[in-house]
Design a protein around this motif. Structure first.
Motif, PDB file in Angstrom:
ATOM      1  N   MET A   1       0.852  -1.171   0.000  1.00  0.00           N
ATOM      2  CA  MET A   1       0.000   0.000   0.000  1.00  0.00           C
ATOM      3  C   MET A   1       0.895   1.230   0.000  1.00  0.00           C
ATOM      4  SD  MET A   1      -3.248   1.353   0.340  1.00  0.00           S
ATOM      5  CE  MET A   1      -4.146  -0.137   0.572  1.00  0.00           C
ATOM      6  N   SER A   2       0.509   2.244  -0.747  1.00  0.00           N
ATOM      7  CA  SER A   2       1.301   3.464  -0.800  1.00  0.00           C
ATOM      8  C   SER A   2       0.567   4.603  -0.094  1.00  0.00           C
ATOM      9  CB  SER A   2       1.610   3.834  -2.251  1.00  0.00           C
ATOM     10  OG  SER A   2       0.437   4.183  -2.935  1.00  0.00           O
ATOM     11  N   GLU A   3       1.338   5.616   0.276  1.00  0.00           N
ATOM     12  CA  GLU A   3       0.806   6.809   0.940  1.00  0.00           C
ATOM     13  C   GLU A   3       0.879   7.972  -0.041  1.00  0.00           C
ATOM     14  OE1 GLU A   3       2.165   9.870   4.491  1.00  0.00           O
ATOM     15  OE2 GLU A   3       3.268   8.023   4.170  1.00  0.00           O
ATOM     16  N   VAL A   4      -0.197   8.748  -0.156  1.00  0.00           N
ATOM     17  CA  VAL A   4      -0.206   9.914  -1.035  1.00  0.00           C
ATOM     18  C   VAL A   4       0.585  11.035  -0.367  1.00  0.00           C
ATOM     19  CG1 VAL A   4      -1.641  11.689  -2.094  1.00  0.00           C
ATOM     20  CG2 VAL A   4      -2.387   9.305  -2.125  1.00  0.00           C
ATOM     21  N   ILE A   5       1.591  11.546  -1.070  1.00  0.00           N
ATOM     22  CA  ILE A   5       2.426  12.633  -0.575  1.00  0.00           C
ATOM     23  C   ILE A   5       1.952  13.967  -1.128  1.00  0.00           C
ATOM     24  CG2 ILE A   5       4.784  13.558  -0.545  1.00  0.00           C
ATOM     25  CD1 ILE A   5       4.346  10.988   1.105  1.00  0.00           C
ATOM     26  N   LYS A   6       1.650  13.999  -2.420  1.00  0.00           N
ATOM     27  CA  LYS A   6       1.196  15.223  -3.076  1.00  0.00           C
ATOM     28  C   LYS A   6       0.221  14.825  -4.170  1.00  0.00           C
ATOM     29  CE  LYS A   6       2.941  19.414  -5.242  1.00  0.00           C
ATOM     30  NZ  LYS A   6       4.118  20.246  -5.461  1.00  0.00           N
ATOM     31  N   HIS A   7      -0.848  15.572  -4.266  1.00  0.00           N
ATOM     32  CA  HIS A   7      -1.885  15.299  -5.263  1.00  0.00           C
ATOM     33  C   HIS A   7      -2.262  16.637  -5.869  1.00  0.00           C
ATOM     34  CE1 HIS A   7      -5.356  13.191  -6.977  1.00  0.00           C
ATOM     35  NE2 HIS A   7      -6.041  14.276  -6.671  1.00  0.00           N
ATOM     36  N   VAL A   8      -2.019  16.823  -7.152  1.00  0.00           N
ATOM     37  CA  VAL A   8      -2.330  18.101  -7.805  1.00  0.00           C
ATOM     38  C   VAL A   8      -3.107  17.866  -9.091  1.00  0.00           C
ATOM     39  CG1 VAL A   8      -0.424  19.417  -6.816  1.00  0.00           C
ATOM     40  CG2 VAL A   8      -0.069  18.151  -8.919  1.00  0.00           C
ATOM     41  N   VAL A   9      -3.985  18.809  -9.380  1.00  0.00           N
ATOM     42  CA  VAL A   9      -4.783  18.776 -10.603  1.00  0.00           C
ATOM     43  C   VAL A   9      -4.313  19.925 -11.486  1.00  0.00           C
ATOM     44  CG1 VAL A   9      -7.112  18.959 -11.557  1.00  0.00           C
ATOM     45  CG2 VAL A   9      -6.748  17.767  -9.394  1.00  0.00           C
ATOM     46  N   ALA A  10      -4.190  19.666 -12.768  1.00  0.00           N
ATOM     47  CA  ALA A  10      -3.755  20.678 -13.727  1.00  0.00           C
ATOM     48  C   ALA A  10      -4.712  21.871 -13.709  1.00  0.00           C
ATOM     49  CB  ALA A  10      -3.698  20.087 -15.128  1.00  0.00           C
ATOM     50  N   PRO A  11      -4.221  23.045 -14.061  1.00  0.00           N
ATOM     51  CA  PRO A  11      -5.092  24.226 -14.110  1.00  0.00           C
ATOM     52  C   PRO A  11      -6.331  24.048 -14.988  1.00  0.00           C
ATOM     53  CG  PRO A  11      -2.808  24.905 -14.260  1.00  0.00           C
ATOM     54  CD  PRO A  11      -2.825  23.390 -14.342  1.00  0.00           C
ATOM     55  N   ASP A  12      -6.233  23.230 -16.035  1.00  0.00           N
ATOM     56  CA  ASP A  12      -7.401  23.007 -16.898  1.00  0.00           C
ATOM     57  C   ASP A  12      -8.333  21.916 -16.369  1.00  0.00           C
ATOM     58  OD1 ASP A  12      -6.126  20.602 -17.486  1.00  0.00           O
ATOM     59  OD2 ASP A  12      -5.829  21.065 -19.611  1.00  0.00           O
ATOM     60  N   GLY A  13      -7.949  21.261 -15.257  1.00  0.00           N
ATOM     61  CA  GLY A  13      -8.798  20.247 -14.638  1.00  0.00           C
ATOM     62  C   GLY A  13      -8.848  18.916 -15.363  1.00  0.00           C
ATOM     63  N   GLN A  14      -8.002  18.714 -16.369  1.00  0.00           N
ATOM     64  CA  GLN A  14      -8.089  17.510 -17.195  1.00  0.00           C
ATOM     65  C   GLN A  14      -7.065  16.427 -16.850  1.00  0.00           C
ATOM     66  OE1 GLN A  14     -10.708  17.181 -19.536  1.00  0.00           O
ATOM     67  NE2 GLN A  14     -11.254  18.892 -18.236  1.00  0.00           N
TER      68      GLN A  14
ATOM     69  N   ARG B   1      -4.485  14.890 -13.487  1.00  0.00           N
ATOM     70  CA  ARG B   1      -4.045  14.986 -12.102  1.00  0.00           C
ATOM     71  C   ARG B   1      -2.833  14.076 -11.911  1.00  0.00           C
ATOM     72  NH1 ARG B   1      -9.061  11.955  -8.988  1.00  0.00           N
ATOM     73  NH2 ARG B   1      -8.643   9.886  -9.819  1.00  0.00           N
ATOM     74  N   VAL B   2      -1.925  14.519 -11.064  1.00  0.00           N
ATOM     75  CA  VAL B   2      -0.706  13.781 -10.765  1.00  0.00           C
ATOM     76  C   VAL B   2      -0.666  13.530  -9.270  1.00  0.00           C
ATOM     77  CG1 VAL B   2       1.823  13.889 -10.726  1.00  0.00           C
ATOM     78  CG2 VAL B   2       0.576  14.671 -12.738  1.00  0.00           C
ATOM     79  N   THR B   3      -0.299  12.305  -8.899  1.00  0.00           N
ATOM     80  CA  THR B   3      -0.187  11.940  -7.497  1.00  0.00           C
ATOM     81  C   THR B   3       1.210  11.395  -7.243  1.00  0.00           C
ATOM     82  OG1 THR B   3      -2.531  11.363  -7.481  1.00  0.00           O
ATOM     83  CG2 THR B   3      -1.206  10.552  -5.644  1.00  0.00           C
ATOM     84  N   ILE B   4       1.865  11.939  -6.213  1.00  0.00           N
ATOM     85  CA  ILE B   4       3.163  11.448  -5.768  1.00  0.00           C
ATOM     86  C   ILE B   4       2.890  10.487  -4.618  1.00  0.00           C
ATOM     87  CG2 ILE B   4       5.448  12.058  -4.870  1.00  0.00           C
ATOM     88  CD1 ILE B   4       4.823  13.349  -7.607  1.00  0.00           C
ATOM     89  N   HIS B   5       3.448   9.280  -4.709  1.00  0.00           N
ATOM     90  CA  HIS B   5       3.214   8.232  -3.713  1.00  0.00           C
ATOM     91  C   HIS B   5       4.517   7.865  -2.996  1.00  0.00           C
ATOM     92  CE1 HIS B   5      -0.523   7.113  -5.914  1.00  0.00           C
ATOM     93  NE2 HIS B   5       0.204   7.379  -6.977  1.00  0.00           N
ATOM     94  N   ARG B   6       4.403   7.580  -1.691  1.00  0.00           N
ATOM     95  CA  ARG B   6       5.496   6.917  -0.974  1.00  0.00           C
ATOM     96  C   ARG B   6       5.140   5.445  -0.940  1.00  0.00           C
ATOM     97  NH1 ARG B   6       8.063   9.534   3.433  1.00  0.00           N
ATOM     98  NH2 ARG B   6       6.015  10.424   3.795  1.00  0.00           N
ATOM     99  N   ARG B   7       6.005   4.633  -1.505  1.00  0.00           N
ATOM    100  CA  ARG B   7       5.771   3.190  -1.572  1.00  0.00           C
ATOM    101  C   ARG B   7       6.005   2.547  -0.209  1.00  0.00           C
ATOM    102  NH1 ARG B   7       7.704   0.421  -6.419  1.00  0.00           N
ATOM    103  NH2 ARG B   7       9.129  -0.573  -4.958  1.00  0.00           N
ATOM    104  N   ALA B   8       5.560   1.327  -0.061  1.00  0.00           N
ATOM    105  CA  ALA B   8       5.744   0.582   1.193  1.00  0.00           C
ATOM    106  C   ALA B   8       7.222   0.395   1.527  1.00  0.00           C
ATOM    107  CB  ALA B   8       5.049  -0.771   1.109  1.00  0.00           C
TER     108      ALA B   8
END
Length: 84
Positions: A1-14, A16-23
């Motif tokens: 299971m990974s932990e979400v570190i950063k979650h951002v959506v592009a300015p146009d809303g189309q 999204r990128v999620t940075i994960h910390r792996r187990a």
């Protein structure tokens, strides 16, 4: 299971990128694209996020963010929108 570190959506809303910390303590990023499919025969539409590719594996969150910023420059420009 990974932990979400950063979650951002592009300015146009189309996108999204999620940075994960792996187990195992290392980091990776994933991206998703937003789609709207019209279903005219039912006078309905479906909205959903479809997953894209998973990145490589990185030793630090900063490196994962920097690498994500190569393809998605807005990742490093936006504030956190989730995660810790």
């Amino acid at each position: 299971m990974s932990e979400v570190i950063k979650h951002v959506v592009a300015p146009d809303g189309q996108t999204r990128v999620t940075i994960h910390r792996r187990a195992d303590g290392r980091f990776e990023f994933s991206y998703d694209k937003f789609y709207v499919d019209e279903i005219p025969e039912y006078n309905h539409h479906m909205e959903y996020w479809a997953p894209g590719q998973l990145s490589g594996i990185f030793d630090t969150a900063e490196t994962a963010i920097r690498e994500a910023s190569v393809d998605f420059p807005w990742v490093s420009d936006l504030k956190n929108e989730g995660g810790s």
